[in-house]
Design a protein around this motif. Structure first.
Motif, PDB file in Angstrom:
ATOM      1  N   LEU A   1       0.865  -1.379  -0.080  1.00 15.07           N
ATOM      2  CA  LEU A   1      -0.057   0.224   0.000  1.00 15.07           C
ATOM      3  C   LEU A   1       1.001   1.229  -0.025  1.00 15.07           C
ATOM      4  O   LEU A   1       0.661   2.093  -0.828  1.00 15.07           O
ATOM      5  CB  LEU A   1      -0.923   0.064   1.255  1.00 15.07           C
ATOM      6  CG  LEU A   1      -2.068  -0.719   1.147  1.00 15.07           C
ATOM      7  CD1 LEU A   1      -2.640  -1.282   2.608  1.00 15.07           C
ATOM      8  CD2 LEU A   1      -3.029  -0.568   0.117  1.00 15.07           C
ATOM      9  N   TYR A   2       1.852   1.360   0.706  1.00 13.53           N
ATOM     10  CA  TYR A   2       2.807   2.348   0.801  1.00 13.53           C
ATOM     11  C   TYR A   2       3.382   2.739  -0.468  1.00 13.53           C
ATOM     12  O   TYR A   2       3.562   3.852  -0.980  1.00 13.53           O
ATOM     13  CB  TYR A   2       3.898   2.009   1.809  1.00 13.53           C
ATOM     14  CG  TYR A   2       5.018   3.170   1.959  1.00 13.53           C
ATOM     15  CD1 TYR A   2       4.905   4.054   3.106  1.00 13.53           C
ATOM     16  CD2 TYR A   2       6.088   3.138   1.231  1.00 13.53           C
ATOM     17  CE1 TYR A   2       5.828   5.051   3.245  1.00 13.53           C
ATOM     18  CE2 TYR A   2       6.843   4.203   1.449  1.00 13.53           C
ATOM     19  CZ  TYR A   2       6.823   5.179   2.620  1.00 13.53           C
ATOM     20  OH  TYR A   2       7.726   6.268   2.465  1.00 13.53           O
ATOM     21  N   ASP A   3       3.746   1.543  -1.258  1.00 10.20           N
ATOM     22  CA  ASP A   3       4.347   1.692  -2.542  1.00 10.20           C
ATOM     23  C   ASP A   3       3.501   2.137  -3.583  1.00 10.20           C
ATOM     24  O   ASP A   3       3.863   2.866  -4.560  1.00 10.20           O
ATOM     25  CB  ASP A   3       5.220   0.446  -3.058  1.00 10.20           C
ATOM     26  CG  ASP A   3       6.145  -0.061  -2.207  1.00 10.20           C
ATOM     27  OD1 ASP A   3       6.774   0.744  -1.364  1.00 10.20           O
ATOM     28  OD2 ASP A   3       6.746  -1.116  -2.326  1.00 10.20           O
ATOM     29  N   VAL A   4       2.272   2.287  -3.296  1.00  8.55           N
ATOM     30  CA  VAL A   4       1.190   2.879  -4.254  1.00  8.55           C
ATOM     31  C   VAL A   4       0.576   4.156  -3.865  1.00  8.55           C
ATOM     32  O   VAL A   4      -0.423   4.692  -4.320  1.00  8.55           O
ATOM     33  CB  VAL A   4       0.013   1.843  -4.927  1.00  8.55           C
ATOM     34  CG1 VAL A   4       0.650   0.879  -5.590  1.00  8.55           C
ATOM     35  CG2 VAL A   4      -0.700   1.454  -3.557  1.00  8.55           C
ATOM     36  N   GLY A   5       1.252   4.857  -2.856  1.00  8.03           N
ATOM     37  CA  GLY A   5       0.790   6.026  -2.357  1.00  8.03           C
ATOM     38  C   GLY A   5       0.352   6.323  -0.849  1.00  8.03           C
ATOM     39  O   GLY A   5      -0.082   7.390  -0.707  1.00  8.03           O
ATOM     40  N   TYR A   6       0.132   5.294  -0.135  1.00  7.79           N
ATOM     41  CA  TYR A   6      -0.581   5.222   1.138  1.00  7.79           C
ATOM     42  C   TYR A   6       0.332   5.598   2.133  1.00  7.79           C
ATOM     43  O   TYR A   6       1.496   5.022   2.027  1.00  7.79           O
ATOM     44  CB  TYR A   6      -1.256   3.987   1.406  1.00  7.79           C
ATOM     45  CG  TYR A   6      -2.718   3.743   0.726  1.00  7.79           C
ATOM     46  CD1 TYR A   6      -3.597   3.725   1.464  1.00  7.79           C
ATOM     47  CD2 TYR A   6      -2.515   3.326  -0.519  1.00  7.79           C
ATOM     48  CE1 TYR A   6      -5.015   3.370   0.784  1.00  7.79           C
ATOM     49  CE2 TYR A   6      -3.544   3.042  -1.221  1.00  7.79           C
ATOM     50  CZ  TYR A   6      -4.895   3.102  -0.544  1.00  7.79           C
ATOM     51  OH  TYR A   6      -6.164   2.716  -1.203  1.00  7.79           O
ATOM     52  N   ARG A   7       0.250   6.413   2.997  1.00  9.63           N
ATOM     53  CA  ARG A   7       1.402   6.996   3.784  1.00  9.63           C
ATOM     54  C   ARG A   7       1.274   6.755   5.433  1.00  9.63           C
ATOM     55  O   ARG A   7       2.001   6.659   6.081  1.00  9.63           O
ATOM     56  CB  ARG A   7       1.829   8.519   3.636  1.00  9.63           C
ATOM     57  CG  ARG A   7       2.650   8.608   2.503  1.00  9.63           C
ATOM     58  CD  ARG A   7       3.851   7.906   2.432  1.00  9.63           C
ATOM     59  NE  ARG A   7       4.643   8.002   0.993  1.00  9.63           N
ATOM     60  CZ  ARG A   7       4.560   7.317   0.338  1.00  9.63           C
ATOM     61  NH1 ARG A   7       3.837   6.186   0.160  1.00  9.63           N
ATOM     62  NH2 ARG A   7       5.432   7.371  -1.048  1.00  9.63           N
ATOM     63  N   ASN A   8      -0.120   6.929   5.866  1.00  8.30           N
ATOM     64  CA  ASN A   8      -0.414   6.741   7.263  1.00  8.30           C
ATOM     65  C   ASN A   8      -0.855   5.411   7.506  1.00  8.30           C
ATOM     66  O   ASN A   8      -2.179   5.023   7.638  1.00  8.30           O
ATOM     67  CB  ASN A   8      -1.750   7.858   7.570  1.00  8.30           C
ATOM     68  CG  ASN A   8      -1.120   9.163   7.164  1.00  8.30           C
ATOM     69  OD1 ASN A   8      -0.021   9.896   7.489  1.00  8.30           O
ATOM     70  ND2 ASN A   8      -1.842   9.771   6.069  1.00  8.30           N
ATOM     71  N   ILE A   9       0.180   4.626   7.839  1.00  6.91           N
ATOM     72  CA  ILE A   9      -0.134   3.036   7.983  1.00  6.91           C
ATOM     73  C   ILE A   9       0.543   2.707   9.302  1.00  6.91           C
ATOM     74  O   ILE A   9       1.696   2.796   9.304  1.00  6.91           O
ATOM     75  CB  ILE A   9       0.070   2.097   6.952  1.00  6.91           C
ATOM     76  CG1 ILE A   9      -0.745   2.396   5.469  1.00  6.91           C
ATOM     77  CG2 ILE A   9      -0.393   0.779   7.128  1.00  6.91           C
ATOM     78  CD1 ILE A   9      -0.158   1.798   4.196  1.00  6.91           C
ATOM     79  N   ARG A  10      -0.151   2.290  10.138  1.00  3.80           N
ATOM     80  CA  ARG A  10       0.477   1.521  11.356  1.00  3.80           C
ATOM     81  C   ARG A  10       0.185   0.163  11.348  1.00  3.80           C
ATOM     82  O   ARG A  10      -0.909  -0.353  11.006  1.00  3.80           O
ATOM     83  CB  ARG A  10       0.014   2.159  12.893  1.00  3.80           C
ATOM     84  CG  ARG A  10       0.483   3.789  12.847  1.00  3.80           C
ATOM     85  CD  ARG A  10      -0.357   4.142  14.207  1.00  3.80           C
ATOM     86  NE  ARG A  10       0.601   5.509  14.285  1.00  3.80           N
ATOM     87  CZ  ARG A  10       1.702   5.774  15.249  1.00  3.80           C
ATOM     88  NH1 ARG A  10       1.994   4.879  15.834  1.00  3.80           N
ATOM     89  NH2 ARG A  10       1.795   7.051  15.285  1.00  3.80           N
ATOM     90  N   SER A  11       0.992  -0.699  11.833  1.00  5.20           N
ATOM     91  CA  SER A  11       0.575  -2.061  11.948  1.00  5.20           C
ATOM     92  C   SER A  11       1.079  -2.628  13.139  1.00  5.20           C
ATOM     93  O   SER A  11       2.169  -2.189  13.652  1.00  5.20           O
ATOM     94  CB  SER A  11       1.581  -2.741  10.590  1.00  5.20           C
ATOM     95  OG  SER A  11       1.171  -2.441   9.389  1.00  5.20           O
ATOM     96  N   ILE A  12       0.262  -3.494  13.820  1.00  5.45           N
ATOM     97  CA  ILE A  12       0.461  -4.156  15.074  1.00  5.45           C
ATOM     98  C   ILE A  12       0.454  -5.538  14.912  1.00  5.45           C
ATOM     99  O   ILE A  12      -0.236  -6.315  14.080  1.00  5.45           O
ATOM    100  CB  ILE A  12      -0.535  -3.556  16.060  1.00  5.45           C
ATOM    101  CG1 ILE A  12      -1.970  -3.963  15.970  1.00  5.45           C
ATOM    102  CG2 ILE A  12      -0.349  -2.234  16.257  1.00  5.45           C
ATOM    103  CD1 ILE A  12      -2.919  -3.709  17.061  1.00  5.45           C
ATOM    104  N   ASP A  13       1.157  -6.266  16.111  1.00  5.92           N
ATOM    105  CA  ASP A  13       1.173  -7.790  16.101  1.00  5.92           C
ATOM    106  C   ASP A  13       1.683  -7.890  17.535  1.00  5.92           C
ATOM    107  O   ASP A  13       2.393  -7.217  17.999  1.00  5.92           O
ATOM    108  CB  ASP A  13       2.118  -8.182  15.111  1.00  5.92           C
ATOM    109  CG  ASP A  13       1.762  -9.853  14.727  1.00  5.92           C
ATOM    110  OD1 ASP A  13       1.341 -10.167  13.763  1.00  5.92           O
ATOM    111  OD2 ASP A  13       2.134 -10.692  15.554  1.00  5.92           O
ATOM    112  N   ILE A  14       1.165  -9.066  18.093  1.00  3.27           N
ATOM    113  CA  ILE A  14       1.641  -9.644  19.392  1.00  3.27           C
ATOM    114  C   ILE A  14       3.029  -9.993  19.316  1.00  3.27           C
ATOM    115  O   ILE A  14       3.589 -10.211  20.543  1.00  3.27           O
ATOM    116  CB  ILE A  14       0.514 -10.534  19.986  1.00  3.27           C
ATOM    117  CG1 ILE A  14       0.605 -10.766  21.126  1.00  3.27           C
ATOM    118  CG2 ILE A  14       0.866 -11.943  19.310  1.00  3.27           C
ATOM    119  CD1 ILE A  14      -0.594 -11.452  21.890  1.00  3.27           C
TER     120      ILE A  14
END
Length: 229
Positions: free
Chosen positions: A72-85
């Motif tokens: 998603l970042y590589d097609v222009g999305y910038r505001n992404i947070r990802s979480i995992d345990i």
């Protein structure tokens, strides 16, 4: 499944899906190779781009080592947070995405998130619900509903919860009941592209994307369920 068995990645018991230690071990054995539950980005992007915009503030829950955020970042999305345990996979993903400065990976439990109320406009879930919702025991249902409560809390009104799932009957009925009872319209879309890319023998389970949109509670609003199968 055969690859998972060969690498000894499948749990001995479905309860292991709920344990941090299982996921640390899973990603350690898996190494840096991305494991994509239910579909690659190019198979899902048609649906994802219909219900997200590049200006959205996006939270990906249970990211694992999926490349979804970087795609998603590589097609222009910038505001992404990802979480995992899993600390292990968060460290791995942070290292792998050093050159994508705005991508953030954080260790966090989806049932107890540290984010503010209404912080996100989209929550993405690719396989996390299915991994948690292993049966209909009181303990498991309680944990899943805690996750949904947290997703509801961090989503702003008008925000979308996009859940990629195999939609087993108990998951489908619980999702529709829980979100509809809170006034969220629910749309279920069959992801044909993800199925067509598989060989005939691997098309046993169809893949779906559920889109639940957060509305303000309205006692006069009737439940809305739309099926695009």
């Amino acid at each position: 499944d055969s690859l998972l068995q060969e690498m000894n990645l499948l749990p001995k018991d479905s309860q292991e899906f709920h344990q941090k230690e299982y996921w640390d071990s899973f990603f350690k054995k898996r190494g840096k190779k991305a494991f994509e539950w239910y579909g690659e980005y190019h198979e899902l992007c048609g649906i994802l781009h219909k219900y997200t915009r590049s200006v959205d503030t996006i939270l990906q829950v249970g990211c694992g080592n999926s490349s979804l955020a970087s795609d998603l970042y590589d097609v222009g999305y910038r505001n992404i947070r990802s979480i995992d345990i899993s600390d292990l996979v968060i460290n791995q993903m942070s290292q792998q995405n050093r050159h994508r400065g705005e991508l953030i990976f954080e260790k966090m439990d989806v049932t107890e998130m540290r984010y503010k109320d209404a912080e996100f406009s989209v929550v993405l879930d690719k396989g996390t619900l299915d991994a948690l919702f292993t049966d209909t025991s009181e303990k498991v249902v309680g944990m899943v509903e805690k996750m949904w409560e947290e997703i509801s809390r961090v989503l702003r009104v008008g925000g979308r919860y996009l859940c990629v799932s195999l939609l087993q009957p108990h998951i489908m009925s619980s999702m529709v009941t829980w979100f509809s009872s809170r006034g969220w319209p629910v749309r279920v879309i069959r992801c044909v592209e993800a199925e067509q890319s598989k060989s005939a023998q691997d098309r046993v389970f169809p893949v779906f994307v559920v889109v639940a949109t957060k509305f303000k509670p309205n006692s006069t609003m009737r439940p809305v369920l739309e099926l695009a199968l």
